[in-house]
Motif scaffolding. Structure first.
Motif, PDB file in Angstrom:
ATOM      1  N   LYS A  31       0.888  -1.289  -0.138  1.00  0.00           N
ATOM      2  CA  LYS A  31      -0.010   0.204   0.041  1.00  0.00           C
ATOM      3  C   LYS A  31       0.715   1.184   0.096  1.00  0.00           C
ATOM      4  CE  LYS A  31      -3.920   2.143   2.502  1.00  0.00           C
ATOM      5  NZ  LYS A  31      -4.852   1.886   3.642  1.00  0.00           N
ATOM      6  N   THR A  32       1.992   1.327   0.783  1.00  0.00           N
ATOM      7  CA  THR A  32       2.828   2.446   0.650  1.00  0.00           C
ATOM      8  C   THR A  32       3.710   2.447  -0.472  1.00  0.00           C
ATOM      9  OG1 THR A  32       4.438   1.002   1.980  1.00  0.00           O
ATOM     10  CG2 THR A  32       2.998   2.427   3.281  1.00  0.00           C
ATOM     11  N   HIS A  33       4.198   1.267  -1.042  1.00  0.00           N
ATOM     12  CA  HIS A  33       4.710   1.113  -2.349  1.00  0.00           C
ATOM     13  C   HIS A  33       6.098   2.055  -2.455  1.00  0.00           C
ATOM     14  CE1 HIS A  33       3.452  -0.777  -5.742  1.00  0.00           C
ATOM     15  NE2 HIS A  33       4.092  -0.076  -6.669  1.00  0.00           N
ATOM     16  N   LYS A  34       7.042   1.906  -1.463  1.00  0.00           N
ATOM     17  CA  LYS A  34       7.914   2.633  -1.466  1.00  0.00           C
ATOM     18  C   LYS A  34       9.405   2.077  -2.202  1.00  0.00           C
ATOM     19  CE  LYS A  34       6.760   5.342   2.659  1.00  0.00           C
ATOM     20  NZ  LYS A  34       7.160   5.435   4.109  1.00  0.00           N
ATOM     21  N   SER A  35       9.397   0.727  -2.221  1.00  0.00           N
ATOM     22  CA  SER A  35      10.797   0.100  -2.524  1.00  0.00           C
ATOM     23  C   SER A  35      10.743  -0.697  -3.998  1.00  0.00           C
ATOM     24  CB  SER A  35      11.101  -1.111  -1.598  1.00  0.00           C
ATOM     25  OG  SER A  35      10.303  -2.155  -1.353  1.00  0.00           O
ATOM     26  N   GLU A  36      11.778  -0.980  -4.546  1.00  0.00           N
ATOM     27  CA  GLU A  36      11.934  -1.638  -5.659  1.00  0.00           C
ATOM     28  C   GLU A  36      11.023  -3.013  -5.604  1.00  0.00           C
ATOM     29  OE1 GLU A  36      13.126  -2.119  -9.518  1.00  0.00           O
ATOM     30  OE2 GLU A  36      13.455  -0.451  -8.260  1.00  0.00           O
ATOM     31  N   LYS A  37      11.185  -3.763  -4.478  1.00  0.00           N
ATOM     32  CA  LYS A  37      10.417  -5.110  -4.359  1.00  0.00           C
ATOM     33  C   LYS A  37       8.954  -4.833  -4.491  1.00  0.00           C
ATOM     34  CE  LYS A  37      10.076  -5.381   0.486  1.00  0.00           C
ATOM     35  NZ  LYS A  37      10.384  -4.076   1.057  1.00  0.00           N
ATOM     36  N   LEU A  53      -3.492  -7.447  -2.257  1.00  0.00           N
ATOM     37  CA  LEU A  53      -2.752  -6.406  -3.131  1.00  0.00           C
ATOM     38  C   LEU A  53      -3.555  -5.589  -3.923  1.00  0.00           C
ATOM     39  CD1 LEU A  53       0.333  -8.759  -4.223  1.00  0.00           C
ATOM     40  CD2 LEU A  53       0.044  -7.514  -1.898  1.00  0.00           C
ATOM     41  N   ASP A  54      -4.457  -6.247  -4.453  1.00  0.00           N
ATOM     42  CA  ASP A  54      -5.483  -5.390  -5.325  1.00  0.00           C
ATOM     43  C   ASP A  54      -6.080  -4.389  -4.309  1.00  0.00           C
ATOM     44  OD1 ASP A  54      -5.725  -6.147  -8.248  1.00  0.00           O
ATOM     45  OD2 ASP A  54      -5.586  -8.151  -7.173  1.00  0.00           O
ATOM     46  N   ILE A  55      -6.619  -5.120  -3.150  1.00  0.00           N
ATOM     47  CA  ILE A  55      -7.115  -3.896  -2.435  1.00  0.00           C
ATOM     48  C   ILE A  55      -6.303  -2.996  -1.946  1.00  0.00           C
ATOM     49  CG2 ILE A  55      -8.401  -3.957   0.057  1.00  0.00           C
ATOM     50  CD1 ILE A  55      -9.222  -6.884  -0.407  1.00  0.00           C
ATOM     51  N   ALA A  56      -5.037  -3.154  -1.440  1.00  0.00           N
ATOM     52  CA  ALA A  56      -4.152  -2.267  -1.251  1.00  0.00           C
ATOM     53  C   ALA A  56      -3.956  -1.074  -2.245  1.00  0.00           C
ATOM     54  CB  ALA A  56      -2.739  -2.736  -0.621  1.00  0.00           C
ATOM     55  N   HIS A  57      -3.909  -1.622  -3.572  1.00  0.00           N
ATOM     56  CA  HIS A  57      -3.742  -0.795  -4.890  1.00  0.00           C
ATOM     57  C   HIS A  57      -4.752   0.159  -4.753  1.00  0.00           C
ATOM     58  CE1 HIS A  57      -2.224   0.400  -8.707  1.00  0.00           C
ATOM     59  NE2 HIS A  57      -3.642   0.010  -9.149  1.00  0.00           N
ATOM     60  N   ARG A  81      -4.941   2.847  -2.182  1.00  0.00           N
ATOM     61  CA  ARG A  81      -3.589   3.579  -2.126  1.00  0.00           C
ATOM     62  C   ARG A  81      -3.845   4.642  -3.040  1.00  0.00           C
ATOM     63  NH1 ARG A  81       1.082   3.980  -5.546  1.00  0.00           N
ATOM     64  NH2 ARG A  81       0.472   2.293  -6.522  1.00  0.00           N
ATOM     65  N   LEU A  82      -4.387   4.405  -4.326  1.00  0.00           N
ATOM     66  CA  LEU A  82      -4.942   5.277  -5.324  1.00  0.00           C
ATOM     67  C   LEU A  82      -5.964   6.089  -4.842  1.00  0.00           C
ATOM     68  CD1 LEU A  82      -4.146   3.080  -8.586  1.00  0.00           C
ATOM     69  CD2 LEU A  82      -2.636   4.900  -7.221  1.00  0.00           C
ATOM     70  N   GLY A  83      -6.723   5.936  -3.866  1.00  0.00           N
ATOM     71  CA  GLY A  83      -8.082   6.834  -3.551  1.00  0.00           C
ATOM     72  C   GLY A  83      -9.174   6.338  -4.311  1.00  0.00           C
ATOM     73  N   LYS A  84      -9.176   5.229  -4.889  1.00  0.00           N
ATOM     74  CA  LYS A  84     -10.256   4.903  -5.715  1.00  0.00           C
ATOM     75  C   LYS A  84     -11.673   4.892  -5.082  1.00  0.00           C
ATOM     76  CE  LYS A  84      -7.888   2.388  -9.430  1.00  0.00           C
ATOM     77  NZ  LYS A  84      -7.829   1.184 -10.190  1.00  0.00           N
ATOM     78  N   HIS A  85     -11.574   4.696  -3.763  1.00  0.00           N
ATOM     79  CA  HIS A  85     -12.723   4.562  -2.931  1.00  0.00           C
ATOM     80  C   HIS A  85     -13.686   5.841  -2.721  1.00  0.00           C
ATOM     81  CE1 HIS A  85      -9.381   5.698  -0.526  1.00  0.00           C
ATOM     82  NE2 HIS A  85     -10.362   6.062   0.706  1.00  0.00           N
ATOM     83  N   GLU A  86     -12.726   6.878  -2.926  1.00  0.00           N
ATOM     84  CA  GLU A  86     -13.190   8.259  -2.851  1.00  0.00           C
ATOM     85  C   GLU A  86     -14.027   8.613  -3.876  1.00  0.00           C
ATOM     86  OE1 GLU A  86      -9.957  10.579  -2.213  1.00  0.00           O
ATOM     87  OE2 GLU A  86      -9.297   9.950  -0.094  1.00  0.00           O
ATOM     88  N   ASP A  87     -13.659   7.930  -5.207  1.00  0.00           N
ATOM     89  CA  ASP A  87     -14.318   8.394  -6.285  1.00  0.00           C
ATOM     90  C   ASP A  87     -15.452   7.401  -6.584  1.00  0.00           C
ATOM     91  OD1 ASP A  87     -12.864  10.558  -6.861  1.00  0.00           O
ATOM     92  OD2 ASP A  87     -11.335   9.489  -7.964  1.00  0.00           O
ATOM     93  N   SER A  88     -15.224   6.034  -6.581  1.00  0.00           N
ATOM     94  CA  SER A  88     -16.112   4.887  -7.007  1.00  0.00           C
ATOM     95  C   SER A  88     -16.786   4.443  -6.016  1.00  0.00           C
ATOM     96  CB  SER A  88     -15.226   4.091  -7.588  1.00  0.00           C
ATOM     97  OG  SER A  88     -14.566   4.492  -8.768  1.00  0.00           O
ATOM     98  N   GLY A  89     -16.249   4.513  -4.562  1.00  0.00           N
ATOM     99  CA  GLY A  89     -16.864   3.716  -3.539  1.00  0.00           C
ATOM    100  C   GLY A  89     -15.939   2.676  -2.915  1.00  0.00           C
TER     101      GLY A  89
END
Length: 611
Positions: free
Chosen positions: A440-446, A497-501, A504-512
């Motif tokens: 969800k934070t998506h900070k590293s190469e891994k 991982l799909d849920i975290a993505h 993380r992108l804030g899709k819930h704010e636009d789509s629910g």
């Protein structure tokens, strides 16, 4: 009959076996005897119980105000068929069956001693053979299906004679998916009109008027009564319909069958999802009913042909009757199965699925098989429309096999992506706060590499979902352990991982929120495959004593993300579910790592103190 040779575990062998024994003859004799009994007739051998159902004499039992009298197979709360859904999507469509048939079966199950007989046979470890003539064949079919669903210790057989179609495409598809087709053997004389009659709406005048006269005639003929009250005399093989009424009746059934077949053939060629005119399909109401199980077709020349494919059977039902001008035979053959059984006995040394051998100039095995089928039924390979229709079926079967082989190879290739994501999960757990929050934070190469693997897997399973929905993979795919297990492992590992993505992108704010508005179809489909098998007791596991490697609810993190928007009742329900998952060790250890999304909520939400 040597009943000891009937296998309770190898149903396909039974079809070949009883073609070469007197079991079919015994079933027919039982059907004749059934006409003398109110409910059903039974006969016991050493370890075999034959239960036979007769046809009906009253057309009012079947002619309704509804064109095709279809209903949800599970409309009656007291009698359920758990496996009778389409199995292809999260929004399962129920199988549809003829309501008059279903009502009669339910009445028999609840009001006669049918159910006690089945239970006693189960206790005594007997094989049950359900059989029926005419509309009684429909009751035999539903009795067999109910027994397969509810009594797994019994492997029943079903033998019908001149049986009308019982259920729709979903019904037939479910039986094929469950690998139950070999338990059903439908014997059909080439010209018999009754196996085709459900292609027509019973309330239409040519059909309803004909049935008013023919059903008593067929019924009392089977009871060997020369004349019945309010019944025309039966002499020299004559039947009560006039020549004009016979022609109108038969031609209407052929015309309605043609509409169904034309639509089905187009679906095979271009795919059911690509049919032109799909938006107006409801303007022309066609019969929903389709054949299922094995069909043994017999012609008056003595040829016998056994078919196990629904689409091929559809073609045979139509083309064997299409060019017939023997309108009397269409009516009379329904009560002349004594002759049909003799044809089968003469061919008893031959085996399914194609029992007649003819010369053919074709070099392709598929083409020769088509020639054999058409010649066996007296249609002939010169009937181009029939030949091309069967060729389209064979080509479609080949396409399904090719697609399956390709996707199986790709599934094996996807294991590398799964292995890398499993390793990613382990690394994240060792370094806190777990793979959900790391991704969800998506900070590293891994995290970037994990995302590439997530996208590759999503593309693969989206393709599988698409092929399943377009019916371009075998119908039994979703019952195969290999695919259920692979899909479940993928869903439990990757959906977090799909849920975290998503969050993380804030899709819930636009789509629910994710569960209601963002969950991909692939996960809903794979979850349904798992749940369907679980309902049937096919996903048994030992009681856990250690935390699960993967949390058993793939939407767990979505529930956590949505917790702040839950009502008090929803929150209380979620907490109860959490307790249950903890007690059963269904949560993986990464859920309780310090400073992750779940623990931060668990420790800091003031609402939790109220619960």
């Amino acid at each position: 009959m040597d009943a000891s040779k009937i296998s309770n575990s190898k149903a396909e062998e039974n079809i070949t076996y009883f073609v070469g024994t007197d079991l079919i003859s015994d079933a027919w004799n039982a059907c004749q005897n059934a006409y003398k009994f109110r409910d059903f007739y039974e006969n016991e051998y050493k370890n075999v119980l034959i239960i036979a159902f007769s046809g009906s004499h009253n057309s009012r039992d079947y002619v309704t105000d509804n064109d095709f009298d279809e209903c949800d197979i599970n409309y009656n709360y007291n009698v359920k068929f758990k496996c009778m859904g389409d199995g292809d999507s999260e929004n399962t469509k129920p199988a549809m069956v003829r309501k008059s048939f279903l009502d009669r079966f339910i009445f028999m199950l609840q009001s006669s001693n049918l159910k006690p007989k089945i239970l006693k046979a189960q206790k005594d470890k007997k094989t049950i053979v359900f059989t029926g003539h005419s509309f009684g064949g429909a009751i035999a079919s539903l009795s067999t299906l109910w027994t397969l669903e509810n009594h797994h210790e019994i492997s029943p057989l079903c033998i019908t004679f001149g049986c009308p179609l019982v259920g729709d495409k979903i019904f037939a598809k479910a039986i094929e998916r469950e690998k139950w087709s070999p338990y059903f053997c439908h014997i059909v004389s080439r010209h018999d009109i009754v196996p085709r009659i459900c292609f027509s709406p019973f309330k239409s005048p040519p059909i309803s008027k004909a049935l008013e006269e023919l059903m008593p005639y067929w019924y009392y003929s089977m009871r060997n009564q020369i004349k019945a009250e309010n019944q025309k005399p039966i002499q020299d093989g004559s039947h009560p319909l006039s020549k004009d009424n016979s022609q109108e009746f038969i031609k209407r059934v052929i015309s309605d069958a043609s509409q169904v077949l034309t639509h089905e053939t187009a679906a095979l060629v271009v795919g059911p999802a690509n049919l032109v005119g799909g938006a107006v399909k409801d303007l022309i109401k066609r019969s929903p009913y389709r054949p299922f199980g094995y069909y043994i077709f017999c012609s008056t020349s003595g040829s016998v042909c056994c078919i196990e494919n629904t689409e091929t059977t559809m073609h045979m039902l139509y083309f064997a009757l299409e060019n017939s001008r023997l309108f009397g035979a269409c009516i009379m053959e329904h009560i002349e199965y004594e002759k049909t059984i003799k044809y089968i006995s003469k061919n008893s040394g031959l085996t399914a699925p194609y029992l007649k051998s003819v010369k053919s100039s074709k070099s392709s095995t598929v083409d020769v098989r088509i020639d054999l089928q058409l010649e066996a039924m007296g249609i002939g390979n010169q009937n181009i429309q029939a030949w091309l229709g069967l060729k389209a079926i064979e080509d479609n079967k080949s396409k399904l096999t090719t697609n399956m082989d390709k996707q199986s190879i790709k599934l094996d290739e996807m294991q590398d992506c799964m292995a890398e994501l499993e390793w990613y999960k382990i690394i994240c757990e060792d370094n806190l706060p777990g793979y959900y929050d790391c991704f969800k934070t998506h900070k590293s190469e891994k995290d970037l590499k994990a995302n590439k693997n997530r996208l590759k897997l999503a593309a693969f399973w989206d393709r599988i979902t698409e092929l399943v929905e377009k019916e371009e993979l075998p119908k039994d795919l979703q019952t195969q352990d290999k695919w259920i297990n692979a899909g479940t492992e993928y869903r439990l590992l990757v959906e977090p991982l799909d849920i975290a993505h998503y969050y993380r992108l804030g899709k819930h704010e636009d789509s629910g929120h994710y569960i209601a508005h963002g969950r991909p179809r692939r996960y809903k489909l794979l979850q349904k495959w798992f749940e369907d098998k679980e309902k049937k007791g096919g996903m048994q596991s030992k009681k856990r004593t250690q935390p699960a490697t993967l949390t058993k609810d793939s939407c767990f993190w979505a529930h956590v993300e949505e917790v702040h928007s839950k009502t008090d009742d929803e929150l209380k329900c979620f907490i109860e579910q959490l307790k249950g998952m903890m007690d059963q060790f269904k949560l993986s250890k990464d859920v309780v790592l310090d400073n992750n999304t779940f623990m931060n909520w668990w420790k800091n939400d003031p609402k939790l103190s109220e619960h």
